[in-house]
Design an enzyme around this catalytic site. Structure first.
Site: not given
Ligand code: MN
Length: 707
Positions: A76-77
């Site tokens: 996700e990051d």
């Protein structure tokens, strides 16, 4: 920040056989991926995944779960990809990380309180592997523990969401300690005054009575000793939130509550648990209605315990839970107990429920309905397993059966939205309307007010609501179309004899023919149940010669059949004299006649013995044959009537007309008619095609409609 050796120490303590190299690799991978990222608190970002991993090590989870925790925010990051994780750590871990990422993405959608139950179901439904959910819960727990570094409004939003969604979910998978802590952390954010006042009450109480907990523990210990039960007794003040909730639920003041203290007796075995219960009840008075035996009737999530409330010292009510050590592990960590290790072995806790089995059990239905509460709980859970949950652009959750399409979605919002649906976007991308929706997708319906439900939609929807709305609309549309068509035919038919199809004339005709109303008459003309000629006859019989009697329909002759063989035209291609044909012997149905180029014939390529060479009998035949043409025409008054007139002028009968598509500017209609042969059909086609308002005319064939 915990370093990798600290983490490995935690894991090795319960699982000496842990794959330390893989955990080290995950640690380095995560550290590198999150390099340069910081949390709101100013700490390096990677401190968060490590804490989450440590939380899960506390519940003694397996390596895959610990590694997933270390990697849970990388997709996700950071620049990390599924493929990378798959290559480095294997597909089990890649799928777990991917699962957590999907749940994280859902968080971005805003959720109203009213939607919380649906949202919880969605999270459960998406967590095919419960370990995904366990990582997500630990993630949320760490985020809530560190929420103070967030701005105030964000704190409240997260706390609200946690209270509504994650805390109950933790309860549902049996992770009681996570649920309790989450609730209390939220309580501190959402209602700090109430929490402080309860804390102050504890302080006052302790000042008044001294710390009662060790005193009561000793009392219980003595009672057990008299029965020769060796057990571990613990006691604690209940968490402020759980006291607050009880006060709200019962309307009782703090002092009258029985749930301020909780005591726990952990025995060596089940027999001792029941002896301990006897000892407690012998020593103190049991409060009626507060006794529950979850050892003989465990909850579906594996929870086992005896619960009782007794009137203790100074008539203070005291809640006591009694269970064995193994039951205790399950009571605290729920389905996580299944993966727990002890002394390097996958610890076979006899009371742990197999999470896969548990989730599957929700699907398969519940045979054991002995405990009605459990059954109810089960039914509630079961309901969502065959459902999908999707979001509207505003974040509301729409709950649909599996297999539902954007059209179902549109009708679930409102009939008007369903009726006017022309397209859909899923997660921002245009998709065909037959696309099956999946959990967590965000669906936007594109509308046009001129749109009407299409007949093809009926096969695309699964909800009763959408089906009946589409049928209702099609029926109305169908009739309206027939009336319009009937009016055109009436105008032409009466025009031929120099009369006008006025409302009055039509009403009179309807009455003469015993039909309810003018519209009923027109609808019947439109569907060719009544012909234009019939109408003229009903009004002006003297102007017309008796129309010739309909000739009976001799079967069309084909050459090539054996003695006793009968033939029928195939529904898929509806062959006409003049076309090359072939016969297929169909058991019980005689010989089915297809055109030689019919796509349906492919199905018979493997059975050459069933093919018969056929040709039409030479010469003129008056027999008629059913055929269907598909016409795309401008949506314009009069076009339909002209088509019908043209077909009539060519001495063909219209058997039926249906609308298959209605766009604002074009109609698609199917005309079933009876023609003599291929040439006859071609003449009609050409005549229709010549009309400026006709976009196309094709011979309609449907290979699926095989017989
Ligand atoms: Mn996280």
């Amino acid at each position: 920040m915990i370093d990798v050796d600290d983490l490995l120490d935690l894991v090795r303590a319960y699982n000496p056989q842990t794959d330390a190299d893989l955990i080290r690799e995950a640690y380095s991978f995560g550290l590198a991926a999150h390099k340069g990222q910081f949390r709101k608190s100013g700490e390096p970002y990677f401190s968060h995944p490590i804490e989450v991993a440590a939380l899960l090590a506390e519940v003694k989870l397996d390596d895959a779960t610990i590694i997933t925790a270390l990697l849970h925010d990388t997709i996700e990051d950071t620049g990390a990809t599924y493929k990378e994780i798959d290559t480095k750590f294997g597909d089990e871990i890649a799928q777990l990380v991917d699962g957590v990422t999907k749940l994280t993405n859902l968080e971005l959608s805003s959720v109203e309180t009213a939607q919380a139950e649906n949202f919880r179901k969605l999270l459960l439904a998406m967590s095919k592997d419960v370990r995904v959910l366990l990582v997500k819960l630990a993630d949320r727990l760490h985020n809530m523990r560190t929420i103070k570094s967030m701005p105030g409004d964000k704190q409240r939003k997260k706390a609200h969401e946690t209270m509504e969604i994650y805390a109950p979910l933790a309860g549902r998978v049996g992770m009681q300690y996570i649920r309790d802590e989450l609730e209390d952390l939220c309580f501190a954010v959402l209602n700090p005054d109430a929490r402080n006042s309860i804390m102050r009450r504890f302080i006052t109480l302790r000042a008044e009575t001294g710390n009662l907990i060790p005193v009561i523990i000793e009392d219980i210990g003595k009672a057990l000793a008299r029965h020769d039960v060796l057990a571990q007794v613990t006691g604690r003040e209940k968490r402020p939130y759980s006291i607050w909730r009880k006060m709200e639920e019962t309307g009782q003041g703090f002092h009258r509550l029985s749930d301020i203290y909780g005591f726990r007796i952990i025995t060596k075995n089940e027999r001792d648990a029941y002896i301990a219960l006897g000892a407690v009840h012998q020593r103190w008075k049991a409060i009626p209605g507060r006794f529950k035996d979850y050892i003989s009737q465990p909850k579906t999530n594996g929870y086992r315990s005896i619960q009782t409330t007794v009137s203790g010292r100074d008539a203070k009510r005291v809640e006591v839970q009694i269970r064995t050590h193994e039951m205790h592990i399950v009571a605290e960590s729920g389905v996580a107990a299944h993966w727990a290790y002890r002394d390097g072995e996958r610890f076979k806790n006899p009371f742990a429920v197999d999470p896969f089995h548990w989730l599957r059990g929700l699907i398969d239905g519940f045979e054991n309905a002995e405990n009605p509460n459990e059954y109810l709980e089960h039914v509630k859970l079961e309901m969502f397993q065959d459902q999908v949950f999707c979001f509207t652009p505003k974040g509301a959750v729409i709950n649909l059966p599996r297999g539902a399409t954007p059209i179902d979605f549109a009708y679930a919002i409102h009939t008007r939205i369903g009726d006017s649906c022309v397209g859909a976007k899923i997660d921002g991308k245009r998709v065909p309307l037959w696309t099956r929706l999946r959990n967590g997708q965000s669906v936007e319906i594109i509308r046009a007010d001129s749109q009407r439900p299409q007949p093809s939609w009926e096969d695309m929807v699964v909800t009763g609501r959408a089906k009946s709305a589409i049928r209702r609309s099609l029926r109305d549309e169908h009739k309206a179309g027939h009336i319009r068509l009937g009016a055109e035919i009436a105008r032409v038919a009466l025009g031929k004899i120099g009369k006008k199809a006025t409302d009055k004339a039509l009403s009179t005709a309807a009455k003469n023919m015993g039909l309810g109303s003018k519209d009923d008459l027109l609808a019947q003309i439109g569907t060719t149940q009544v012909t234009g000629n019939d109408l003229a006859m009903a009004l002006y019989p003297e102007l017309l010669k008796k129309s010739e009697v309909k000739g009976e329909k001799p079967a069309a002759e084909v050459v090539g059949l054996k003695e006793g063989q009968s033939h029928i035209p195939a529904k898929c291609c509806k062959p006409l004299p003049g076309e090359r044909i072939v016969g297929i012997i169909a058991r019980g149905r005689g010989v089915v006649v297809h055109t030689i180029d019919c796509d349906a014939l492919e199905a018979y390529e493997g059975e050459p013995d069933n093919w018969i060479d056929l040709r039409w009998t030479e010469g003129m035949s008056t027999a008629t044959h059913n055929t269907t043409i598909e016409i795309i025409m401008a949506n314009d008054a009069g076009v339909l009537g002209r088509i019908c007139t043209l077909i009539g002028e060519h001495n063909a009968n219209i058997a039926d007309i249906h609308f298959t598509d209605r766009k604002p500017d074009f109609y698609r209609i199917m005309v079933d008619m009876q023609v003599r042969n291929a040439t006859h059909m071609m003449h009609i086609r050409t005549a229709i095609e010549a009309d400026a308002d006709i976009a196309s005319v094709i011979r309609y064939r449907n290979p699926k409609n095989n017989r």
